[in-house]
Design a protein around this motif. Structure first.
Motif, short mmCIF file in Angstrom:
data_model
loop_
_atom_site.label_atom_id
_atom_site.label_comp_id
_atom_site.label_asym_id
_atom_site.label_seq_id
_atom_site.Cartn_x
_atom_site.Cartn_y
_atom_site.Cartn_z
N SER A 1 0.87 -1.55 -0.01
CA SER A 1 -0.36 0.22 -0.46
C SER A 1 0.94 1.43 0.21
O SER A 1 0.03 2.42 -0.18
N ASP A 2 2.59 1.29 0.61
CA ASP A 2 3.13 2.76 -0.11
C ASP A 2 3.57 2.46 -1.12
O ASP A 2 4.95 1.82 -1.25
N ASP A 3 2.58 3.51 -2.03
CA ASP A 3 3.14 3.75 -3.49
C ASP A 3 4.17 5.18 -3.16
O ASP A 3 3.92 5.95 -1.92
N LEU A 4 5.11 5.35 -3.95
CA LEU A 4 6.33 6.61 -4.37
C LEU A 4 4.95 6.79 -5.02
O LEU A 4 5.13 6.67 -6.54
N VAL A 5 4.55 8.33 -4.97
CA VAL A 5 4.28 8.88 -6.36
C VAL A 5 4.75 10.24 -6.45
O VAL A 5 4.79 11.14 -5.44
N VAL A 6 5.45 10.33 -7.67
CA VAL A 6 5.86 12.12 -7.92
C VAL A 6 4.67 13.08 -9.22
O VAL A 6 4.76 12.07 -9.76
N LEU A 7 4.75 14.05 -9.14
CA LEU A 7 4.63 14.99 -9.94
C LEU A 7 5.61 15.79 -10.95
O LEU A 7 6.61 16.11 -10.46
N PHE A 8 5.89 15.60 -12.16
CA PHE A 8 6.75 16.59 -12.83
C PHE A 8 5.66 17.65 -13.83
O PHE A 8 5.24 17.89 -14.24
N LEU A 9 6.50 18.66 -13.25
CA LEU A 9 5.94 19.65 -13.85
C LEU A 9 6.91 20.47 -14.71
O LEU A 9 8.17 20.77 -13.83
N GLY A 10 6.97 21.09 -16.02
CA GLY A 10 8.54 21.41 -16.49
C GLY A 10 7.60 22.24 -17.88
O GLY A 10 6.74 22.44 -18.83
N ASP A 11 8.66 22.55 -18.25
CA ASP A 11 8.77 24.34 -19.63
C ASP A 11 9.49 23.24 -20.41
O ASP A 11 10.25 22.81 -21.38
N THR A 12 8.18 23.11 -21.45
CA THR A 12 8.56 22.01 -22.40
C THR A 12 9.15 23.61 -24.05
O THR A 12 8.96 22.11 -25.11
N SER A 13 9.61 24.34 -23.74
CA SER A 13 9.26 25.07 -25.08
C SER A 13 10.47 24.76 -26.09
O SER A 13 10.31 25.32 -27.03
N THR A 14 11.82 23.56 -25.24
CA THR A 14 12.41 23.92 -26.31
C THR A 14 12.52 22.42 -26.35
O THR A 14 12.93 21.69 -27.15
N GLY A 15 11.31 21.53 -25.95
CA GLY A 15 11.61 20.28 -26.43
C GLY A 15 10.54 19.93 -27.58
O GLY A 15 10.73 20.37 -28.56
N HIS A 16 10.63 18.11 -27.71
CA HIS A 16 10.37 17.96 -28.91
C HIS A 16 8.87 17.58 -29.17
O HIS A 16 8.30 17.96 -30.74
N LYS A 17 7.94 17.68 -28.30
CA LYS A 17 6.32 18.74 -28.38
C LYS A 17 6.16 19.80 -27.18
O LYS A 17 6.38 18.99 -26.11
#
Length: 378
Positions: free
Chosen positions: A126-142
């Motif tokens: 029951s002890d899941d590790l949950v991580v949120l990611f937020l970031g700038d994609t202006s130089t990314g592929h999509k």
């Protein structure tokens, strides 16, 4: 730099909160992301958002991304005598990885070129590790979506190199190279075999890389109203390289967050961590572009300069936001720091077309309240 969008584009897009879709996963957990197709403002703001959920023993294989990110640990425990949530970080040109113990409330700034892996060593299912990611994609592929590059596994970069190139690069025989590349059938996320010993996390590796938003000094603390911790270049220097600011906001039951706007052209990308509440967003020409109820697990975006306000339900409301500048500046339209308190009475009277008596009543309110307003006592 974040790309700009026209007024017509912003006013026409759907701003309603959305939940993510599963991108991939297996026995060790799953990776979810929000698509610009479902939440168009992600593309407009060039922001990517994703969530990693690792079950007991789960390992997110080493990877790097086309976008700088802020990671926020939504769920993860650090019991004294059991396994831990762990993040491996290899900074550009570093000769040794950082093996960081992580727990709920931890925030990490991950610049371009960083290689990371995540592991949930907890034995309890029951002890899941949950991580949120937020970031700038202006130089990314999509625009509006991360592209992650796995180093190993069935979708790892080694599978795209010929056996000859792998053998030459690592001074192996072609037979050994073929075995090395094909031995891991998993993709992205796997479950570590029972008994396999992973690296020991080191508390000293947290220095300058991690800020726990649940333990950090509060930037705002309003009794029965709410609390804020701001993530910026002062308390986490790597934020400068990522180019994003962030904050964790918690408001109490039935409390209100003052209407306000970002006054430095930044987008606000908000993930509701827990609780629920009502949200209103007002845009150009006084148009209410969003009126909805947001709940835990939802994501929504406030366009540049638009005014947003929230009122929590009886459960209270907690959210984690990134702002597309490392040191954001906000203006509030109610409370002690409201812009109305600074405007002269005569201008306020004329602007509202009201009487001096109403102006005095208006100005006399919220003299002590700032940003958050507790519910009126019965």
């Amino acid at each position: 730099m974040v790309q700009r969008t026209s007024t017509a584009e912003v006013m026409s897009v759907d701003l309603s909160p959305k939940k993510p879709n599963k991108a991939y996963g297996g026995d060790g957990g799953a990776y979810y992301d929000w698509s610009p197709a479902d939440l168009p403002m992600l593309g407009a703001a060039s922001i990517g958002v994703a969530k990693l959920c690792l079950s007991a023993g789960g390992l997110a294989l080493p990877s790097y991304s086309d976008s700088a990110k802020v990671a926020y640990v939504l769920q993860g425990k650090l019991p004294c005598n059991a396994g831990k949530g762990t993040c491996g970080v290899v900074l550009p040109e570093a000769t040794k990885e950082k093996v960081i113990p992580v727990k709920e409330g931890d925030s990490l700034a991950l610049p371009f070129g960083v290689v990371t892996w995540w592991h949930n060593a907890h034995a309890a299912s029951s002890d899941d590790l949950v991580v949120l990611f937020l970031g700038d994609t202006s130089t990314g592929h999509k625009r509006g979506q991360f592209t992650n590059f796995q180093l190993t596994g069935s979708t790892g970069i080694f599978t795209g190199l010929s056996t000859e190139f792998v053998a030459r690069a690592w001074d192996l025989t072609q037979a050994a190279a073929a075995e090395l590349v094909s031995a891991q059938p998993g993709a992205g996320i796997i479950r570590v075999k029972d008994g396999h010993r992973m690296p020991q996390a080191r508390d000293e590796d947290r220095a300058d890389l991690v800020l726990n938003c649940l333990e950090a000094p509060l930037d705002v603390d309003i009794k029965n109203g709410g609390r804020v911790v701001v993530l910026n270049t002062r308390n986490l220097p790597l934020v400068e390289e990522v180019g994003l600011g962030a904050d964790l906001v918690r408001i109490d039951a039935h409390s209100m967050c003052s209407p306000g706007f970002s006054c430095d052209s930044a987008y606000q990308v908000t993930y509701i961590v827990r609780g629920s509440g009502r949200v209103q967003v007002v845009g150009i020409d006084g148009t209410r572009v969003l009126e909805t109820r947001a709940e835990g697990g939802c994501l929504f975006i406030v366009p540049r300069f638009f005014v947003v306000s929230k009122i929590a339900d009886e459960t209270g409301m907690e959210w984690f936001s990134i702002i597309t500048t490392p040191n954001p500046i906000f203006s509030h339209l109610a409370g002690r720091t409201s812009v109305w308190k600074a405007i002269s009475p005569a201008v306020l009277e004329a602007s509202f077309n009201t009487t001096p008596e109403m102006e005095k009543l208006f100005r006399s309110k919220r003299l002590d309240s700032e940003i958050f307003f507790a519910p009126a006592s019965n």
